[in-house]
Design a protein around this motif. Structure first.
Motif, PDB file in Angstrom:
ATOM      1  N   CYS A  50       0.888  -1.062   0.135  1.00 15.31           N
ATOM      2  CA  CYS A  50      -0.022  -0.237   0.019  1.00 15.31           C
ATOM      3  C   CYS A  50       0.850   0.964   0.024  1.00 15.31           C
ATOM      4  N   SER A  51       0.732   2.198  -0.874  1.00 11.20           N
ATOM      5  CA  SER A  51       1.249   3.242  -0.973  1.00 11.20           C
ATOM      6  C   SER A  51       0.547   4.786  -1.220  1.00 11.20           C
ATOM      7  N   VAL A  52       1.089   5.708  -0.590  1.00 13.05           N
ATOM      8  CA  VAL A  52       0.645   7.064  -0.902  1.00 13.05           C
ATOM      9  C   VAL A  52       1.469   7.886  -1.222  1.00 13.05           C
ATOM     10  N   LEU A  53       1.311   8.618  -2.414  1.00 10.10           N
ATOM     11  CA  LEU A  53       2.117   9.680  -3.155  1.00 10.10           C
ATOM     12  C   LEU A  53       1.291  11.170  -2.765  1.00 10.10           C
ATOM     13  N   THR A  54       2.170  11.690  -1.980  1.00  6.14           N
ATOM     14  CA  THR A  54       1.556  13.066  -1.285  1.00  6.14           C
ATOM     15  C   THR A  54       2.019  14.195  -2.297  1.00  6.14           C
ATOM     16  N   PRO A  55       1.165  15.301  -2.385  1.00  2.00           N
ATOM     17  CA  PRO A  55       1.506  16.470  -2.818  1.00  2.00           C
ATOM     18  C   PRO A  55       2.770  17.130  -2.012  1.00  2.00           C
ATOM     19  N   LYS A  56       2.897  18.303  -2.000  1.00  2.00           N
ATOM     20  CA  LYS A  56       4.202  18.784  -1.359  1.00  2.00           C
ATOM     21  C   LYS A  56       4.036  18.533   0.321  1.00  2.00           C
ATOM     22  N   ALA A  57       5.032  18.048   0.620  1.00  2.00           N
ATOM     23  CA  ALA A  57       5.250  17.619   2.102  1.00  2.00           C
ATOM     24  C   ALA A  57       6.754  17.884   2.712  1.00  2.00           C
ATOM     25  N   ASP A  58       6.894  17.589   3.955  1.00  2.00           N
ATOM     26  CA  ASP A  58       8.293  17.987   4.608  1.00  2.00           C
ATOM     27  C   ASP A  58       8.536  16.414   5.037  1.00  2.00           C
ATOM     28  N   GLU A  59       9.807  16.018   4.414  1.00  2.00           N
ATOM     29  CA  GLU A  59      10.366  14.841   4.315  1.00  2.00           C
ATOM     30  C   GLU A  59      10.711  14.707   6.046  1.00  2.00           C
ATOM     31  N   ALA A  60      11.481  15.459   6.651  1.00  2.00           N
ATOM     32  CA  ALA A  60      11.768  15.397   8.050  1.00  2.00           C
ATOM     33  C   ALA A  60      10.692  14.979   9.038  1.00  2.00           C
ATOM     34  N   VAL A  61       9.554  15.834   8.708  1.00  2.00           N
ATOM     35  CA  VAL A  61       8.301  15.888   9.422  1.00  2.00           C
ATOM     36  C   VAL A  61       7.666  14.323   9.126  1.00  2.00           C
ATOM     37  N   ALA A  62       7.786  14.032   8.027  1.00  2.00           N
ATOM     38  CA  ALA A  62       7.130  12.831   7.870  1.00  2.00           C
ATOM     39  C   ALA A  62       7.978  11.592   8.367  1.00  2.00           C
ATOM     40  N   VAL A  63       9.285  11.593   8.306  1.00  2.00           N
ATOM     41  CA  VAL A  63      10.269  10.595   8.841  1.00  2.00           C
ATOM     42  C   VAL A  63       9.985  10.587  10.368  1.00  2.00           C
ATOM     43  N   LYS A  64       9.848  11.789  10.952  1.00  2.00           N
ATOM     44  CA  LYS A  64       9.740  11.770  12.241  1.00  2.00           C
ATOM     45  C   LYS A  64       8.305  11.046  12.675  1.00  2.00           C
TER      46      LYS A  64
ATOM     47  N   LEU B 232       8.240  -4.161   5.612  1.00  2.00           N
ATOM     48  CA  LEU B 232       8.932  -3.108   5.075  1.00  2.00           C
ATOM     49  C   LEU B 232       8.343  -1.796   4.933  1.00  2.00           C
ATOM     50  N   HIS B 233       8.737  -0.823   5.448  1.00  2.00           N
ATOM     51  CA  HIS B 233       8.268   0.525   5.619  1.00  2.00           C
ATOM     52  C   HIS B 233       9.111   1.598   4.836  1.00  2.00           C
ATOM     53  N   TYR B 234       8.615   2.416   3.974  1.00  2.00           N
ATOM     54  CA  TYR B 234       9.574   3.244   3.037  1.00  2.00           C
ATOM     55  C   TYR B 234       9.010   4.837   3.240  1.00  2.00           C
ATOM     56  N   VAL B 235       9.862   5.622   3.223  1.00  2.00           N
ATOM     57  CA  VAL B 235       9.517   6.956   3.014  1.00  2.00           C
ATOM     58  C   VAL B 235      10.892   7.221   1.614  1.00  2.00           C
ATOM     59  N   VAL B 236      10.128   7.938   0.633  1.00  2.00           N
ATOM     60  CA  VAL B 236      11.077   8.131  -0.420  1.00  2.00           C
ATOM     61  C   VAL B 236      10.699   9.676  -0.710  1.00  2.00           C
ATOM     62  N   ALA B 237      11.693  10.513  -0.714  1.00  2.00           N
ATOM     63  CA  ALA B 237      11.697  11.983  -1.206  1.00  2.00           C
ATOM     64  C   ALA B 237      12.655  12.250  -2.082  1.00  2.00           C
ATOM     65  N   GLY B 238      12.430  13.457  -2.807  1.00  2.00           N
ATOM     66  CA  GLY B 238      13.548  14.052  -3.519  1.00  2.00           C
ATOM     67  C   GLY B 238      13.095  13.516  -5.090  1.00  2.00           C
ATOM     68  N   GLY B 239      14.115  13.791  -5.629  1.00  2.00           N
ATOM     69  CA  GLY B 239      14.272  13.524  -7.221  1.00  2.00           C
ATOM     70  C   GLY B 239      13.074  14.314  -7.900  1.00  2.00           C
ATOM     71  N   THR B 240      12.227  13.797  -8.683  1.00  2.00           N
ATOM     72  CA  THR B 240      11.005  14.275  -9.405  1.00  2.00           C
ATOM     73  C   THR B 240       9.914  13.970  -8.592  1.00  2.00           C
ATOM     74  N   LEU B 241       9.840  13.683  -7.636  1.00  2.00           N
ATOM     75  CA  LEU B 241       8.553  13.366  -6.730  1.00  2.00           C
ATOM     76  C   LEU B 241       8.085  14.848  -6.350  1.00  2.00           C
ATOM     77  N   PRO B 242       6.999  15.205  -6.523  1.00  2.00           N
ATOM     78  CA  PRO B 242       6.205  16.370  -6.114  1.00  2.00           C
ATOM     79  C   PRO B 242       6.155  16.621  -4.591  1.00  2.00           C
ATOM     80  N   GLY B 243       6.223  15.412  -3.853  1.00  2.00           N
ATOM     81  CA  GLY B 243       6.117  15.409  -2.428  1.00  2.00           C
ATOM     82  C   GLY B 243       6.899  14.326  -1.953  1.00  2.00           C
TER      83      GLY B 243
END
Length: 174
Positions: A105-119, A153-164
């Motif tokens: 199950c995945s969610v692609l977010t609009p703009k979001a703060d990577e540090a806040v999500a990881v925390k 397995l849990h993942y947070v991916v940020a950066g590159g061409t991702l909008p969020g």
């Protein structure tokens, strides 16, 4: 006048913080609180009236293969959070878990703060990521949990061409 400026600044800060926190909250509700169970995600989508994905959103989630995406969009805080689910069978590379059910199950977010999500994710799992990899402007944070019947397995991916952000979870159940 000065009080109005201060109030506006505080309101902007609270709104920005809640928008960033919303990324993990939407993901948690869609994927984690449903037990990473496809039937439960589908039931949540129906009961909460999540929107159908557009063709463009399907292609965003699976470029060139959008027709095979099962998912929905959740409108929140002026953005669309794209939820997708899938199920497969683990192949031979999964060792003793070969042949097991794999649900993602995945969610692609609009703009979001990577540090806040990881925390927020770390707080939810009550641990820091097991690994963090940063390559070519893309950061991947990974956690894993295991018990006798499953590996998750849990993942947070940020950066590159991702909008969020891309927040995802996959579980392999025997």
């Amino acid at each position: 006048m000065r009080m109005r400026v201060i109030f506006s600044a505080v309101l902007a800060l609270v709104t920005t913080t809640s928008a960033h926190a919303a990324a993990f909250d939407v993901y948690r509700a869609a994927c984690l609180d449903t037990g990473i169970d496809m039937a439960n995600v589908r039931a949540a989508a129906a009961s909460q009236k999540w929107s159908a994905l557009t063709e463009a959103e399907r292609d965003t989630l699976a470029p060139g293969n959008g027709a095979r995406v099962e998912g929905w969009a959740i409108a929140k805080d002026g953005g669309r959070y794209l939820v997708s689910i899938s199920a497969n069978t683990a192949g031979g590379g999964a060792g003793d878990r070969a042949g097991s059910s794999v649900v993602s199950c995945s969610v692609l977010t609009p703009k979001a703060d990577e540090a806040v999500a990881v925390k927020a994710y770390g707080a939810y799992l009550k641990r820091q990521p097991g690994s963090t990899e940063k390559v070519d402007g893309i950061a991947t944070y990974t956690w894993s949990t295991q018990d006798a019947s499953s590996l998750t397995l849990h993942y947070v991916v940020a950066g590159g061409t991702l909008p969020g952000l891309s927040l995802s979870v996959s579980t392999i159940r025997k």
